[in-house]
Scaffold this active site. Structure first.
Site, PDB file in Angstrom:
ATOM      1  N   LYS A  25      -3.957 -25.201  17.775  1.00 15.11           N
ATOM      2  CA  LYS A  25      -3.201 -26.336  18.320  1.00 15.11           C
ATOM      3  C   LYS A  25      -3.711 -26.757  19.699  1.00 15.11           C
ATOM      4  O   LYS A  25      -3.585 -27.912  20.086  1.00 15.11           O
ATOM      5  CB  LYS A  25      -1.707 -25.988  18.421  1.00 15.11           C
ATOM      6  CG  LYS A  25      -0.958 -26.058  17.116  1.00 15.11           C
ATOM      7  CD  LYS A  25      -1.063 -27.421  16.421  1.00 15.11           C
ATOM      8  CE  LYS A  25      -0.353 -28.522  17.184  1.00 15.11           C
ATOM      9  NZ  LYS A  25      -0.549 -29.845  16.510  1.00 15.11           N
ATOM     10  N   SER A  53      -0.943  -8.820   6.473  1.00 15.44           N
ATOM     11  CA  SER A  53      -0.267  -8.008   7.488  1.00 15.44           C
ATOM     12  C   SER A  53       0.309  -6.734   6.883  1.00 15.44           C
ATOM     13  O   SER A  53       0.761  -6.728   5.724  1.00 15.44           O
ATOM     14  CB  SER A  53       0.879  -8.815   8.118  1.00 15.44           C
ATOM     15  OG  SER A  53       1.661  -7.998   8.971  1.00 15.44           O
ATOM     16  N   LYS A 109       1.386 -13.281  24.112  1.00  9.62           N
ATOM     17  CA  LYS A 109       2.235 -13.034  22.944  1.00  9.62           C
ATOM     18  C   LYS A 109       3.666 -12.628  23.287  1.00  9.62           C
ATOM     19  O   LYS A 109       4.508 -12.513  22.404  1.00  9.62           O
ATOM     20  CB  LYS A 109       1.595 -11.960  22.052  1.00  9.62           C
ATOM     21  CG  LYS A 109       0.336 -12.437  21.343  1.00  9.62           C
ATOM     22  CD  LYS A 109      -0.354 -11.315  20.588  1.00  9.62           C
ATOM     23  CE  LYS A 109       0.436 -10.795  19.415  1.00  9.62           C
ATOM     24  NZ  LYS A 109       0.542 -11.760  18.297  1.00  9.62           N
ATOM     25  N   TYR A 163       8.635 -13.071   8.255  1.00 12.31           N
ATOM     26  CA  TYR A 163       7.200 -13.105   8.527  1.00 12.31           C
ATOM     27  C   TYR A 163       6.446 -12.271   7.497  1.00 12.31           C
ATOM     28  O   TYR A 163       5.477 -12.736   6.874  1.00 12.31           O
ATOM     29  CB  TYR A 163       6.904 -12.591   9.937  1.00 12.31           C
ATOM     30  CG  TYR A 163       5.464 -12.198  10.124  1.00 12.31           C
ATOM     31  CD1 TYR A 163       4.462 -13.161  10.163  1.00 12.31           C
ATOM     32  CD2 TYR A 163       5.094 -10.855  10.222  1.00 12.31           C
ATOM     33  CE1 TYR A 163       3.124 -12.805  10.305  1.00 12.31           C
ATOM     34  CE2 TYR A 163       3.762 -10.488  10.364  1.00 12.31           C
ATOM     35  CZ  TYR A 163       2.786 -11.458  10.399  1.00 12.31           C
ATOM     36  OH  TYR A 163       1.467 -11.099  10.523  1.00 12.31           O
TER      37      TYR A 163
END
Length: 317
Positions: free
Chosen positions: A32, A114, A178, A141
Protein backbone atom coordinates in the site's frame (compact mmCIF):
# COMPACT_ATOMS: atom_id res chain seq x y z
CA UNK A 1 11.34 -9.42 -12.69
CA UNK A 2 10.62 -10.92 -9.28
CA UNK A 3 7.44 -9.78 -7.52
CA UNK A 4 7.34 -9.47 -3.72
CA UNK A 5 4.00 -8.57 -2.15
CA UNK A 6 3.99 -7.15 1.37
CA UNK A 7 7.21 -5.50 0.24
CA UNK A 8 7.48 -2.89 3.00
CA UNK A 9 6.47 -5.38 5.69
CA UNK A 10 8.71 -7.35 8.01
CA UNK A 11 9.39 -10.53 6.01
CA UNK A 12 8.85 -8.99 2.56
CA UNK A 13 11.50 -6.31 3.03
CA UNK A 14 13.98 -8.83 4.42
CA UNK A 15 13.34 -11.03 1.37
CA UNK A 16 14.07 -8.11 -0.96
CA UNK A 17 17.31 -7.46 0.94
CA UNK A 18 18.25 -11.13 0.45
CA UNK A 19 17.42 -10.98 -3.28
CA UNK A 20 19.49 -7.81 -3.67
CA UNK A 21 22.39 -9.48 -1.84
CA UNK A 22 22.20 -12.32 -4.38
CA UNK A 23 22.24 -9.70 -7.19
CA UNK A 24 18.54 -9.84 -8.07
CA UNK A 25 17.66 -6.18 -8.48
CA UNK A 26 14.66 -6.21 -10.87
CA UNK A 27 12.24 -6.37 -7.95
CA UNK A 28 8.60 -5.33 -8.24
CA UNK A 29 7.52 -4.24 -4.76
CA UNK A 30 3.77 -4.57 -4.11
CA UNK A 31 2.16 -2.97 -1.07
CA UNK A 32 0.00 0.00 0.00
CA UNK A 33 2.97 2.34 0.63
CA UNK A 34 0.73 4.49 2.85
CA UNK A 35 2.66 4.02 6.09
CA UNK A 36 5.81 6.21 6.26
CA UNK A 37 7.15 4.11 9.14
CA UNK A 38 6.91 0.86 7.19
CA UNK A 39 8.20 2.49 4.01
CA UNK A 40 11.54 2.95 5.79
CA UNK A 41 12.05 -0.80 5.35
CA UNK A 42 12.79 -0.28 1.66
CA UNK A 43 15.40 2.44 2.19
CA UNK A 44 18.68 1.46 0.58
CA UNK A 45 17.18 -1.50 -1.31
CA UNK A 46 17.11 -1.84 -5.10
CA UNK A 47 13.57 -1.94 -6.44
CA UNK A 48 12.65 -1.63 -10.11
CA UNK A 49 9.03 -0.62 -9.59
CA UNK A 50 6.51 -0.04 -6.80
CA UNK A 51 2.94 -1.16 -7.45
CA UNK A 52 -0.05 -0.45 -5.21
CA UNK A 53 -1.64 -3.71 -4.13
CA UNK A 54 -5.08 -2.52 -5.28
CA UNK A 55 -3.94 -2.32 -8.91
CA UNK A 56 -1.49 -5.23 -8.87
CA UNK A 57 -3.82 -7.64 -10.72
CA UNK A 58 -4.21 -5.16 -13.59
CA UNK A 59 -0.45 -4.57 -13.59
CA UNK A 60 0.19 -8.33 -13.74
CA UNK A 61 -2.26 -8.78 -16.62
CA UNK A 62 -0.14 -6.32 -18.63
CA UNK A 63 3.37 -7.32 -17.46
CA UNK A 64 3.14 -11.07 -16.85
CA UNK A 65 5.59 -11.97 -19.62
CA UNK A 66 8.35 -10.17 -17.72
CA UNK A 67 7.64 -11.83 -14.35
CA UNK A 68 9.89 -14.74 -13.43
CA UNK A 69 8.60 -15.49 -9.92
CA UNK A 70 6.04 -14.25 -7.37
CA UNK A 71 6.54 -14.24 -3.60
CA UNK A 72 3.14 -13.44 -2.11
CA UNK A 73 4.15 -12.48 1.44
CA UNK A 74 1.62 -9.69 1.99
CA UNK A 75 -1.30 -10.40 4.34
CA UNK A 76 -3.38 -8.97 7.14
CA UNK A 77 -1.59 -10.67 10.04
CA UNK A 78 -3.39 -9.33 13.12
CA UNK A 79 -4.44 -12.39 15.16
CA UNK A 80 -6.76 -10.22 17.28
CA UNK A 81 -8.75 -8.91 14.30
CA UNK A 82 -12.29 -10.26 14.04
CA UNK A 83 -13.29 -8.54 10.79
CA UNK A 84 -13.75 -11.76 8.84
CA UNK A 85 -14.87 -9.92 5.72
CA UNK A 86 -11.62 -7.92 5.58
CA UNK A 87 -9.50 -10.99 6.32
CA UNK A 88 -11.28 -12.98 3.63
CA UNK A 89 -10.76 -10.15 1.14
CA UNK A 90 -7.06 -9.54 1.83
CA UNK A 91 -5.86 -13.01 2.81
CA UNK A 92 -8.07 -15.51 1.02
CA UNK A 93 -9.70 -13.92 -2.04
CA UNK A 94 -6.64 -11.80 -2.97
CA UNK A 95 -4.40 -14.87 -2.84
CA UNK A 96 -6.85 -16.76 -5.06
CA UNK A 97 -6.59 -14.00 -7.64
CA UNK A 98 -2.81 -14.25 -7.62
CA UNK A 99 -2.97 -18.07 -7.80
CA UNK A 100 -5.32 -18.01 -10.79
CA UNK A 101 -3.04 -15.63 -12.68
CA UNK A 102 -0.01 -17.78 -11.89
CA UNK A 103 -1.91 -20.71 -13.41
CA UNK A 104 -2.94 -18.68 -16.47
CA UNK A 105 0.47 -17.10 -17.06
CA UNK A 106 2.60 -20.05 -15.87
CA UNK A 107 4.38 -18.12 -13.12
CA UNK A 108 5.84 -20.01 -10.13
CA UNK A 109 4.45 -18.93 -6.75
CA UNK A 110 5.49 -19.03 -3.11
CA UNK A 111 2.85 -17.74 -0.70
CA UNK A 112 2.68 -17.16 3.05
CA UNK A 113 0.48 -19.48 5.05
CA UNK A 114 0.79 -19.57 8.84
CA UNK A 115 1.31 -21.85 11.83
CA UNK A 116 -1.84 -20.18 13.19
CA UNK A 117 -3.68 -22.77 11.10
CA UNK A 118 -2.66 -25.44 13.65
CA UNK A 119 -4.85 -24.01 16.43
CA UNK A 120 -4.07 -25.62 19.77
CA UNK A 121 -2.02 -28.31 18.07
CA UNK A 122 -4.53 -31.09 18.69
CA UNK A 123 -3.23 -32.84 15.57
CA UNK A 124 0.41 -31.92 16.10
CA UNK A 125 2.48 -29.61 13.90
CA UNK A 126 3.04 -31.91 10.94
CA UNK A 127 2.71 -30.46 7.42
CA UNK A 128 1.27 -33.69 6.02
CA UNK A 129 -1.34 -32.35 3.60
CA UNK A 130 -3.76 -35.17 4.45
CA UNK A 131 -4.04 -33.72 7.97
CA UNK A 132 -4.74 -30.12 6.89
CA UNK A 133 -8.57 -30.53 6.62
CA UNK A 134 -8.63 -31.55 10.31
CA UNK A 135 -6.97 -28.37 11.60
CA UNK A 136 -8.99 -25.92 13.71
CA UNK A 137 -7.49 -22.40 13.86
CA UNK A 138 -8.21 -20.35 17.00
CA UNK A 139 -8.85 -17.00 15.33
CA UNK A 140 -10.18 -15.50 12.08
CA UNK A 141 -6.66 -14.74 10.84
CA UNK A 142 -5.65 -18.39 11.15
CA UNK A 143 -8.93 -19.43 9.53
CA UNK A 144 -8.34 -17.12 6.55
CA UNK A 145 -4.99 -18.85 5.96
CA UNK A 146 -6.52 -22.29 6.47
CA UNK A 147 -9.30 -21.49 4.01
CA UNK A 148 -6.79 -20.68 1.30
CA UNK A 149 -4.62 -23.74 1.97
CA UNK A 150 -7.68 -25.99 1.63
CA UNK A 151 -8.77 -24.18 -1.53
CA UNK A 152 -5.28 -24.52 -3.06
CA UNK A 153 -5.09 -28.24 -2.36
CA UNK A 154 -8.52 -28.70 -3.92
CA UNK A 155 -7.65 -27.02 -7.22
CA UNK A 156 -7.27 -29.13 -10.33
CA UNK A 157 -5.33 -26.34 -12.04
CA UNK A 158 -2.23 -25.29 -10.17
CA UNK A 159 0.82 -23.17 -11.03
CA UNK A 160 3.55 -25.38 -12.52
CA UNK A 161 5.42 -24.75 -9.27
CA UNK A 162 3.94 -23.51 -5.99
CA UNK A 163 4.64 -23.67 -2.28
CA UNK A 164 2.69 -22.49 0.75
CA UNK A 165 4.84 -21.76 3.82
CA UNK A 166 3.44 -22.10 7.32
CA UNK A 167 5.50 -19.46 9.14
CA UNK A 168 5.95 -20.10 12.86
CA UNK A 169 7.08 -17.37 15.33
CA UNK A 170 9.29 -15.24 13.12
CA UNK A 171 11.52 -12.58 14.69
CA UNK A 172 14.17 -10.23 13.37
CA UNK A 173 14.90 -6.81 11.82
CA UNK A 174 12.20 -4.62 10.24
CA UNK A 175 9.30 -5.64 12.50
CA UNK A 176 9.24 -2.40 14.54
CA UNK A 177 6.03 -1.21 12.86
CA UNK A 178 3.99 -4.26 13.92
CA UNK A 179 3.04 -2.99 17.39
CA UNK A 180 1.55 -5.69 19.60
CA UNK A 181 1.97 -8.22 16.74
CA UNK A 182 5.77 -7.83 16.84
CA UNK A 183 7.83 -10.72 18.20
CA UNK A 184 8.52 -11.31 21.88
CA UNK A 185 12.17 -10.48 21.16
CA UNK A 186 11.17 -6.97 20.06
CA UNK A 187 8.89 -6.48 23.05
CA UNK A 188 11.49 -7.85 25.48
CA UNK A 189 14.17 -5.53 24.11
CA UNK A 190 11.95 -2.48 24.50
CA UNK A 191 10.60 -3.42 27.91
CA UNK A 192 14.08 -4.14 29.28
CA UNK A 193 15.43 -0.90 27.80
CA UNK A 194 12.63 1.14 29.35
CA UNK A 195 12.12 -0.60 32.72
CA UNK A 196 15.16 -2.80 33.30
CA UNK A 197 12.98 -5.92 33.50
CA UNK A 198 10.66 -8.19 31.52
CA UNK A 199 7.20 -9.45 32.43
CA UNK A 200 6.12 -12.82 31.06
CA UNK A 201 2.76 -14.55 31.22
CA UNK A 202 2.32 -16.88 34.17
CA UNK A 203 1.46 -20.46 33.29
CA UNK A 204 -2.12 -21.55 33.93
CA UNK A 205 -1.37 -25.09 32.82
CA UNK A 206 -0.04 -27.46 35.49
CA UNK A 207 2.13 -29.20 32.91
CA UNK A 208 4.22 -26.05 32.39
CA UNK A 209 6.07 -23.91 34.91
CA UNK A 210 5.95 -20.12 34.66
CA UNK A 211 7.93 -18.97 31.63
CA UNK A 212 8.39 -22.49 30.32
CA UNK A 213 5.64 -22.21 27.73
CA UNK A 214 7.33 -23.16 24.45
CA UNK A 215 7.28 -21.79 20.93
CA UNK A 216 9.12 -22.45 17.70
CA UNK A 217 10.97 -19.15 17.27
CA UNK A 218 12.53 -18.79 13.80
CA UNK A 219 14.93 -16.05 12.70
CA UNK A 220 13.73 -14.08 9.67
CA UNK A 221 17.04 -14.64 7.88
CA UNK A 222 16.36 -18.38 7.93
CA UNK A 223 12.87 -17.75 6.55
CA UNK A 224 14.15 -15.75 3.57
CA UNK A 225 16.94 -18.27 2.95
CA UNK A 226 14.27 -20.95 2.50
CA UNK A 227 12.26 -18.68 0.18
CA UNK A 228 15.34 -18.00 -1.93
CA UNK A 229 16.19 -21.71 -2.11
CA UNK A 230 12.66 -22.60 -3.23
CA UNK A 231 12.87 -20.00 -6.02
CA UNK A 232 15.69 -22.06 -7.51
CA UNK A 233 14.40 -25.51 -6.52
CA UNK A 234 11.02 -25.26 -8.33
CA UNK A 235 10.10 -28.88 -7.68
CA UNK A 236 8.04 -30.70 -5.06
CA UNK A 237 5.10 -28.30 -4.92
CA UNK A 238 3.08 -28.30 -1.71
CA UNK A 239 2.56 -26.84 1.75
CA UNK A 240 5.56 -26.74 4.08
CA UNK A 241 6.27 -25.81 7.68
CA UNK A 242 8.77 -23.03 8.15
CA UNK A 243 10.03 -22.87 11.71
CA UNK A 244 13.34 -23.70 13.35
CA UNK A 245 12.11 -27.19 14.17
CA UNK A 246 13.09 -26.69 17.82
CA UNK A 247 10.70 -25.40 20.50
CA UNK A 248 12.25 -23.09 23.11
CA UNK A 249 10.85 -21.51 26.25
CA UNK A 250 9.98 -17.87 26.75
CA UNK A 251 12.53 -17.90 29.58
CA UNK A 252 15.22 -19.02 27.11
CA UNK A 253 14.30 -16.20 24.77
CA UNK A 254 14.14 -13.53 27.46
CA UNK A 255 17.45 -14.61 28.99
CA UNK A 256 19.04 -14.42 25.54
CA UNK A 257 17.77 -10.84 25.15
CA UNK A 258 19.17 -9.80 28.55
CA UNK A 259 22.54 -11.35 27.63
CA UNK A 260 22.62 -9.67 24.21
CA UNK A 261 21.87 -6.32 25.84
CA UNK A 262 24.51 -6.85 28.53
CA UNK A 263 21.88 -6.43 31.26
CA UNK A 264 21.29 -8.28 34.51
CA UNK A 265 18.27 -10.59 34.35
CA UNK A 266 15.08 -9.32 35.98
CA UNK A 267 12.06 -11.44 35.03
CA UNK A 268 8.63 -11.37 36.67
CA UNK A 269 5.27 -12.95 35.84
CA UNK A 270 1.77 -11.64 35.30
CA UNK A 271 -1.49 -13.51 34.77
CA UNK A 272 -2.42 -14.36 31.21
CA UNK A 273 -5.48 -12.24 30.37
CA UNK A 274 -8.65 -14.26 30.94
CA UNK A 275 -10.02 -13.51 27.49
CA UNK A 276 -7.16 -15.41 25.80
CA UNK A 277 -6.41 -18.10 28.38
CA UNK A 278 -8.54 -20.77 26.74
CA UNK A 279 -6.86 -20.11 23.39
CA UNK A 280 -3.31 -19.80 24.67
CA UNK A 281 -0.78 -22.13 23.05
CA UNK A 282 1.64 -23.74 25.48
CA UNK A 283 3.70 -25.54 22.85
CA UNK A 284 4.44 -25.18 19.13
CA UNK A 285 7.18 -26.91 17.18
CA UNK A 286 7.41 -27.25 13.43
CA UNK A 287 8.09 -30.70 12.05
CA UNK A 288 10.67 -29.76 9.42
CA UNK A 289 11.22 -33.25 7.96
CA UNK A 290 9.23 -32.50 4.81
CA UNK A 291 11.36 -29.52 3.76
CA UNK A 292 14.54 -31.43 4.57
CA UNK A 293 13.29 -34.41 2.52
CA UNK A 294 13.28 -32.34 -0.69
CA UNK A 295 16.89 -31.29 -0.20
CA UNK A 296 16.96 -28.23 2.05
CA UNK A 297 20.02 -28.70 4.27
CA UNK A 298 21.05 -25.25 5.46
CA UNK A 299 21.42 -25.02 9.24
CA UNK A 300 18.97 -22.75 11.06
CA UNK A 301 20.16 -20.19 13.62
CA UNK A 302 20.03 -21.28 17.24
CA UNK A 303 17.77 -18.97 19.24
CA UNK A 304 20.71 -17.38 21.07
CA UNK A 305 22.54 -16.70 17.77
CA UNK A 306 19.55 -15.04 16.14
CA UNK A 307 18.69 -12.98 19.21
CA UNK A 308 22.27 -11.79 19.63
CA UNK A 309 22.51 -10.67 16.01
CA UNK A 310 19.07 -9.02 16.02
CA UNK A 311 19.47 -7.26 19.38
CA UNK A 312 22.94 -6.11 18.33
CA UNK A 313 21.35 -4.44 15.32
CA UNK A 314 18.68 -2.84 17.55
CA UNK A 315 21.33 -1.53 19.94
CA UNK A 316 23.19 0.05 17.02
CA UNK A 317 19.96 1.80 16.00
Amino acid sequence: MIVVTGAVGFIGSQLIEKLNFENFNAIVAVDKFDNPLKNRNLEGLKVLEKVDRDIFMQWLDVNYEEVEFIFHIGAKTDTTLFDTELLNKLNTSYTREIWNRCVKYQIPLVYASSAATYGLGEHGYDDNEKLIPKLKPLNPYGQSKQDFDLWALDQEEKPFYWAGLKFFNVYGPNEYHKGRMASVVWHAYNQIRETGGMKLFRSHNPEYKDGEQMRDFVYVKDVVDVCYWLMHHRRDSGIYNLGSGKARTFLDLTQAVFKAMGKKESISFIDTPEDIRDKYQYFTEANMDKLCSIGYSRKFHELEEGVEEYVGRLLRG
